[in-house]
Enzyme design. Structure first.
Site, PDB file in Angstrom:
ATOM      1  CB  CYS A  39       5.906  -3.886  16.073  1.00 26.04           C
ATOM      2  SG  CYS A  39       7.603  -3.493  15.657  1.00 26.04           S
TER       3      CYS A  39
ATOM      4  CB  CYS B 296       7.059  -5.731   8.530  1.00 26.79           C
ATOM      5  SG  CYS B 296       8.478  -5.100   9.457  1.00 26.79           S
TER       6      CYS B 296
ATOM      7  CB  SER C 217       9.263   3.396  15.431  1.00 24.84           C
ATOM      8  OG  SER C 217       9.000   3.965  14.176  1.00 24.84           O
ATOM      9  CG  LEU C 218      12.219   5.281  21.766  1.00 28.96           C
ATOM     10  CD1 LEU C 218      13.451   4.596  21.205  1.00 28.96           C
ATOM     11  CD2 LEU C 218      12.604   6.659  22.310  1.00 28.96           C
ATOM     12  CG  HIS C 219       6.483   2.704  19.558  1.00 32.18           C
ATOM     13  ND1 HIS C 219       5.875   3.838  19.082  1.00 32.18           N
ATOM     14  CD2 HIS C 219       6.839   1.982  18.463  1.00 32.18           C
ATOM     15  CE1 HIS C 219       5.864   3.793  17.752  1.00 32.18           C
ATOM     16  NE2 HIS C 219       6.443   2.694  17.359  1.00 32.18           N
TER      17      HIS C 219
ATOM     18  CB  SER D 111      10.108   5.698   9.778  1.00 34.48           C
ATOM     19  OG  SER D 111       9.680   5.327  11.071  1.00 34.48           O
TER      20      SER D 111
ATOM     21  CB  CYS E 244       2.643  -2.704  13.582  1.00 31.01           C
ATOM     22  SG  CYS E 244       2.907  -2.411  11.827  1.00 31.01           S
TER      23      CYS E 244
ATOM     24  CG  ASN F 133      -3.932   4.958  14.013  1.00 31.63           C
ATOM     25  OD1 ASN F 133      -4.787   5.787  14.317  1.00 31.63           O
ATOM     26  ND2 ASN F 133      -2.775   5.302  13.462  1.00 31.63           N
TER      27      ASN F 133
ATOM     28  N   GLY G 134       6.649  -2.321   6.019  1.00 28.75           N
ATOM     29  CA  GLY G 134       8.019  -2.816   5.999  1.00 28.75           C
ATOM     30  C   GLY G 134       8.997  -1.984   6.792  1.00 28.75           C
ATOM     31  CD  GLU G 135      13.110  -1.065   9.975  1.00 27.86           C
ATOM     32  OE1 GLU G 135      12.229  -0.667  10.749  1.00 27.86           O
ATOM     33  OE2 GLU G 135      14.059  -0.328   9.596  1.00 27.86           O
TER      34      GLU G 135
ATOM     35  CD  GLU H 212      -2.814  -1.329   2.314  1.00 27.78           C
ATOM     36  OE1 GLU H 212      -4.000  -1.658   2.182  1.00 27.78           O
ATOM     37  OE2 GLU H 212      -2.276  -1.219   3.423  1.00 27.78           O
TER      38      GLU H 212
ATOM     39  CB  CYS I 272       3.119   7.356   3.532  1.00 25.51           C
ATOM     40  SG  CYS I 272       3.520   6.072   4.711  1.00 25.51           S
TER      41      CYS I 272
ATOM     42  CB  CYS J 254       0.779   5.466  11.923  1.00 26.19           C
ATOM     43  SG  CYS J 254       1.308   7.061  11.371  1.00 26.19           S
TER      44      CYS J 254
END
Ligand code: SAH
Ligand code: SF4
Length: 363
Positions: A112, A108, A212-214, A189, A115, A288, A159-160, A88, A101, A331
């Site tokens: 995580c 991926c 991306s810490l979180h 990112s 996600c 989200n 993806g990463e 996408e 984006c 996201c």
């Protein structure tokens, strides 16, 4: 392999037997004018037919669904490659800019928990050309619809990117030198692929880095971001520190605010302790919803409170308003119409896109 995978020299080889200037015409048609082969009227019809029928080139991606949300200001495209891989791409129009984006992988491998892409598992890396093509297609669409030029490109789709480093950076160099998007308008990112961050520090192309810490302690981060077990916070922060020292550029931290999980005052203190020495900018995004993680995002009040707390602690912080939630374009919601747990196609998490659902090849 697509046309967008080829270097200028490879394109010349593909056109062996043609006058040398044809390669330049094709290159400019693709990258400057964003044309498809059929529209390259500077080339003779016979050459266009030869290119369209060239078996060394894979067919263009087909558009499966186009969805719109945010009163038309967000578009999401679901594409399918010849091998059935789906990805996408999302385009967002803001008052002062338009941002695309793009995805770097189908699925991926990072897993995580919160996600939707992570819930799918890994499909495959995207090639350089497949990454560039997303930008070109979005650009064509933006021009045709009067949205103007795309000013920013973020590698925040599926993806990463740093797990597909070489293809991603080849694509970014192409977008920079042939399509003309400024390096400082590109953001990569990562969830914390430390060797990739180290490589980026010495990369001549000076793009922005977002991490991306979180979570700001290993106990919680191990749970949310499994890669943390391989590269714990101490190692990740050391890589960020080196990056900032070498590049003299600011980095940003993304923080998906999860109700009662990482939005407490103690989380703000831990985050501030990591962000402040690096002078990192923190972007807060309310989590989200995704099918495989049934925890609610923080409420707007809590996110605002968390921001104020960080501000009081001397951190540069912004709340990012989320786009495209209702069409799973926000996201962490990109799942390519595939059911979690496998790369087989299934029902979408929130039904059909609400405003538009077009099944067609992209014109
Ligand atoms: N793999 C890279 C690039 C994808 S960017 C990375 O993770 O950084 C996607 C961004 O959305 C990341 O910051 C990611 O952490 C965040 N994200 C993932 N799931 C989310 C969710 N459910 N709600 C909000 N943000 C999410
Ligand atoms: Fe992969 Fe990023 Fe999603 Fe984690 S948040 S699973 S790294 S796309």
């Amino acid at each position: 392999m697509t046309l967008y995978d080829l270097s200028r020299a490879e394109l010349s080889e593909l056109l062996a037997g043609e006058p040398a200037y044809r390669a330049g015409q094709l290159w400019e048609g693709l990258y400057r004018d964003h044309r498809e082969i059929d529209e390259l009227t500077t080339l003779p019809k016979s050459l266009r037919a030869r290119l369209s029928g060239d078996e060394r080139l894979s067919p263009a991606w087909s558009l499966v669904i186009e969805s719109a949300s945010d009163r038309g200001a967000t578009r999401k495209w679901l594409f399918e490659a010849g091998d059935g891989s789906r990805i996408e791409t999302v385009l967002m129009r803001y008052r002062e800019r338009t941002t695309v984006c793009v995805s770097s992988q189908a699925g991926c491998a990072m897993g995580c928990s919160f996600c939707a892409t992570g819930q799918l598992g890994f499909g495959r890396h995207l090639s350089c050309g497949e990454i560039v093509e997303q930008f070109i297609r979005a650009s064509r669409w933006a021009t045709a619809e009067g949205w103007g030029r795309i000013g920013n490109m973020v590698l925040m789709g599926m993806g990463e990117p740093l797990a597909n480093y070489d293809n991603v950076f080849r694509a970014l160099r192409r977008c920079n030198d042939s399509v003309g998007i400024g390096a400082r308008s590109i953001t990569v990112s990562t969830v914390g692929v430390v060797p990739g961050i180290a490589k980026m520090a010495s990369e001549p192309l000076q793009v922005n880095l977002a991490v991306s810490l979180h979570a700001a302690n290993d106990g919680l981060r191990d749970h949310l971001v499994p890669l943390n077990r391989r590269y714990p916070l101490k190692v990740l922060m050391a890589a960020c520190e080196d990056y900032v020292e070498v590049t003299r550029r600011r980095i940003s931290f993304a923080w998906a605010c999860i109700g009662g999980v990482n939005d407490r005052p103690s989380d703000a203190h831990e985050l501030a302790a990591l962000a402040r020495p690096l002078r990192a900018h923190v972007n807060l995004i309310p989590l989200n919803p995704t099918p495989g993680y049934q925890v609610a995002g923080s409420t707007a009040e809590t996110v605002a409170y968390f921001r104020d707390e960080l501000r009081d602690l001397g951190v540069n912080v912004t709340i990012r308003n989320t786009r495209g939630r209702d069409v799973d374009a926000a996201c962490g919601q990109l799942a390519a119409g595939i059911s979690p747990g496998g790369l087989t196609r299934g029902k979408r998490s929130s039904g059909a896109p609400r405003e538009v659902a077009v099944r067609a090849r992209l014109a």
